[in-house]
Scaffold this motif. Structure first.
Motif, short mmCIF file in Angstrom:
data_model
loop_
_atom_site.label_atom_id
_atom_site.label_comp_id
_atom_site.label_asym_id
_atom_site.label_seq_id
_atom_site.Cartn_x
_atom_site.Cartn_y
_atom_site.Cartn_z
N PHE A 182 0.80 -1.05 -0.15
CA PHE A 182 0.07 0.17 0.26
C PHE A 182 1.10 1.39 0.02
O PHE A 182 0.33 2.01 -0.85
CB PHE A 182 -0.38 -0.25 1.38
CG PHE A 182 -1.77 1.31 1.26
CD1 PHE A 182 -2.31 1.97 0.67
CD2 PHE A 182 -1.01 2.18 3.09
CE1 PHE A 182 -3.26 3.07 1.14
CE2 PHE A 182 -1.93 3.39 3.01
CZ PHE A 182 -2.80 3.79 2.23
N LYS A 183 2.11 1.06 0.75
CA LYS A 183 2.13 2.46 0.98
C LYS A 183 3.70 2.94 0.07
O LYS A 183 3.58 3.80 -0.15
CB LYS A 183 4.09 2.38 2.62
CG LYS A 183 2.50 2.69 3.56
CD LYS A 183 2.08 3.43 3.47
CE LYS A 183 1.52 3.98 5.33
NZ LYS A 183 1.33 5.44 5.31
N GLU A 184 3.96 1.89 -0.73
CA GLU A 184 5.05 2.11 -2.11
C GLU A 184 5.11 1.74 -3.37
O GLU A 184 5.37 2.00 -3.94
CB GLU A 184 6.37 1.09 -1.44
CG GLU A 184 7.44 1.07 0.01
CD GLU A 184 8.14 0.11 -0.20
OE1 GLU A 184 9.04 -0.55 -0.50
OE2 GLU A 184 8.53 -0.51 1.52
N VAL A 185 4.00 1.28 -3.20
CA VAL A 185 3.55 0.65 -5.15
C VAL A 185 1.81 1.39 -5.62
O VAL A 185 1.41 1.97 -5.81
CB VAL A 185 3.05 -0.26 -4.95
CG1 VAL A 185 3.25 -1.56 -6.52
CG2 VAL A 185 4.61 -1.59 -4.77
N GLY A 186 0.68 0.97 -4.46
CA GLY A 186 -0.52 0.78 -4.82
C GLY A 186 -1.79 0.79 -3.73
O GLY A 186 -1.05 -0.41 -3.14
N PRO A 187 -2.82 0.60 -4.33
CA PRO A 187 -3.78 -0.23 -3.29
C PRO A 187 -3.92 -1.22 -3.19
O PRO A 187 -3.60 -2.09 -4.59
CB PRO A 187 -4.78 1.26 -3.67
CG PRO A 187 -4.58 1.44 -5.27
CD PRO A 187 -3.43 1.51 -5.31
N LEU A 188 -4.66 -1.91 -2.92
CA LEU A 188 -5.03 -3.00 -2.96
C LEU A 188 -6.77 -3.35 -2.73
O LEU A 188 -7.45 -2.45 -2.33
CB LEU A 188 -4.13 -4.08 -1.58
CG LEU A 188 -2.79 -3.80 -0.84
CD1 LEU A 188 -2.20 -3.07 -0.32
CD2 LEU A 188 -2.96 -5.74 -0.05
N VAL A 189 -6.99 -4.23 -3.35
CA VAL A 189 -8.90 -3.82 -3.59
C VAL A 189 -9.34 -4.82 -3.26
O VAL A 189 -8.78 -6.60 -3.69
CB VAL A 189 -8.82 -3.70 -5.39
CG1 VAL A 189 -10.50 -4.15 -5.76
CG2 VAL A 189 -8.38 -2.62 -6.08
N HIS A 190 -10.74 -5.06 -3.18
CA HIS A 190 -11.22 -5.98 -2.03
C HIS A 190 -11.62 -7.14 -3.01
O HIS A 190 -13.32 -6.05 -4.08
CB HIS A 190 -12.14 -5.88 -1.02
CG HIS A 190 -12.65 -6.08 -0.66
ND1 HIS A 190 -14.65 -6.49 0.03
CD2 HIS A 190 -12.42 -8.03 0.30
CE1 HIS A 190 -15.13 -7.59 0.44
NE2 HIS A 190 -13.90 -8.18 0.61
N VAL A 191 -12.35 -8.64 -2.95
CA VAL A 191 -13.02 -8.99 -3.91
C VAL A 191 -14.10 -9.16 -3.21
O VAL A 191 -14.03 -10.18 -1.65
CB VAL A 191 -11.98 -9.51 -4.42
CG1 VAL A 191 -13.39 -10.50 -5.49
CG2 VAL A 191 -11.73 -9.34 -5.56
N ASP A 192 -15.95 -9.43 -2.98
CA ASP A 192 -16.67 -9.47 -2.65
C ASP A 192 -16.80 -11.02 -3.14
O ASP A 192 -17.75 -11.55 -3.39
CB ASP A 192 -17.92 -8.70 -2.26
CG ASP A 192 -18.97 -9.08 -1.16
OD1 ASP A 192 -18.58 -10.05 -0.77
OD2 ASP A 192 -19.78 -8.49 -2.26
N ALA A 193 -16.12 -11.93 -3.07
CA ALA A 193 -16.34 -13.15 -2.80
C ALA A 193 -15.55 -14.43 -2.32
O ALA A 193 -14.23 -13.89 -1.96
CB ALA A 193 -16.16 -13.69 -3.99
N PHE A 194 -16.21 -15.61 -1.77
CA PHE A 194 -15.06 -16.43 -0.66
C PHE A 194 -13.42 -16.69 -2.03
O PHE A 194 -14.89 -18.06 -3.41
CB PHE A 194 -16.19 -17.60 -0.11
CG PHE A 194 -16.48 -16.70 1.21
CD1 PHE A 194 -15.65 -17.07 1.80
CD2 PHE A 194 -17.51 -16.33 1.09
CE1 PHE A 194 -16.26 -15.88 3.43
CE2 PHE A 194 -18.17 -15.71 2.31
CZ PHE A 194 -17.82 -15.93 3.20
N VAL A 195 -12.63 -17.30 -2.30
CA VAL A 195 -12.34 -17.82 -3.70
C VAL A 195 -10.87 -18.35 -2.42
O VAL A 195 -10.55 -19.94 -2.94
CB VAL A 195 -11.09 -16.57 -3.41
CG1 VAL A 195 -12.33 -15.09 -4.31
CG2 VAL A 195 -10.85 -15.38 -2.29
#
Length: 247
Positions: A182-195
């Motif tokens: 998050f701090k050094e590259v970019g955002p993390l995106v949530h996926v609304d599914a059990f994987v």
């Protein structure tokens, strides 16, 4: 031939009774993968299980190593796929889970990583409940780890930018990784599914080393967030002591 989309490292040590489930779940995904099993010199049936799947593996070894984080980095660096992840040998992917993560990361070019929802299964009882996962924000990440490691997929370019997991860490290496991505590259995106599924059993580090895990997580928050929210101190008696009695 088509090139693999995902490099998967599978670190393992004396987890032969679970390893077969983990590898089967990987190879049943409808995704081209390259899989490296990094075994720490197991004395159980792990090598027998690995040899069962050897024809599908991109590589494997079994000898004493420098720990889980170093093994994960060792596996990932051997691959060439554009996306990477690791699956601990006692966890597994849900059917179609990896494909959902690939679709999500392709749809979010700004994301350093994506993460879905994850089940926690208690080995002794088979009881299943959701792991606490929620959409990303720095404030929420500072209060707890809102990302479940088995349910995560990372861009190789992001992984290489931050140098992978920190080999000096043994308990909260994934929590530290989310902060650095998050701090050094970019955002993390949530996926609304059990994987994916996290298997809880008596030998897991989070059960046997609760105090060390909590202390390492607090150090991660302090390092990346600049301060430790009060919640960490208020919750400590439950997380370290009471949870071991009343899980």
């Amino acid at each position: 031939m088509s090139q693999p989309l995902v490099t998967i490292a599978v670190p393992s040590f004396n987890q032969g009774r679970y390893l077969d489930d983990a590898l089967r779940s990987i190879f049943e995904q409808d995704v081209l993968v390259e899989v490296f099993v990094l075994d720490g010199g197991s004395t159980d049936n792990s090598v027998e299980v690995i040899r069962k799947w050897e024809h599908k593996l991109a590589g494997w070894r079994s000898h004493r190593d420098d720990g889980q984080a170093a093994a994960i980095n060792e596996g990932i660096v051997q691959g060439k796929a554009p996306f990477v992840c690791w699956l601990n040998s006692d966890d597994w992917f849900e059917p179609g889970g990896l494909k959902r993560l690939i679709e999500a990361i392709n749809a979010a070019p700004q994301a350093s990583a994506v993460y879905g929802k994850c089940w926690n299964v208690i080995q002794d009882t088979g009881k299943r409940k959701p792991v606490w996962v929620e959409p990303f924000s720095e404030r929420r990440l500072s209060l707890r780890c809102i990302i479940s490691q088995p349910a995560t997929l990372i861009r190789r370019s992001a992984w290489e930018t931050i140098g992978g997991v920190d080999p000096s860490m043994h308990m909260a290496m994934d929590y530290d990784l989310w902060w650095r991505l998050f701090k050094e590259v970019g955002p993390l995106v949530h996926v609304d599914a059990f994987v994916a599924v996290n298997r809880e059993h008596e030998e897991t580090k989070t059960k046997t080393l609760r105090r060390r895990h909590y202390a390492e997580a607090i150090a991660v928050v302090r390092r990346h967030h600049g301060s430790v929210p009060l919640k960490w101190w208020l919750f400590q008696p439950y997380a370290v002591w009471l949870k071991s009695i009343f899980p």
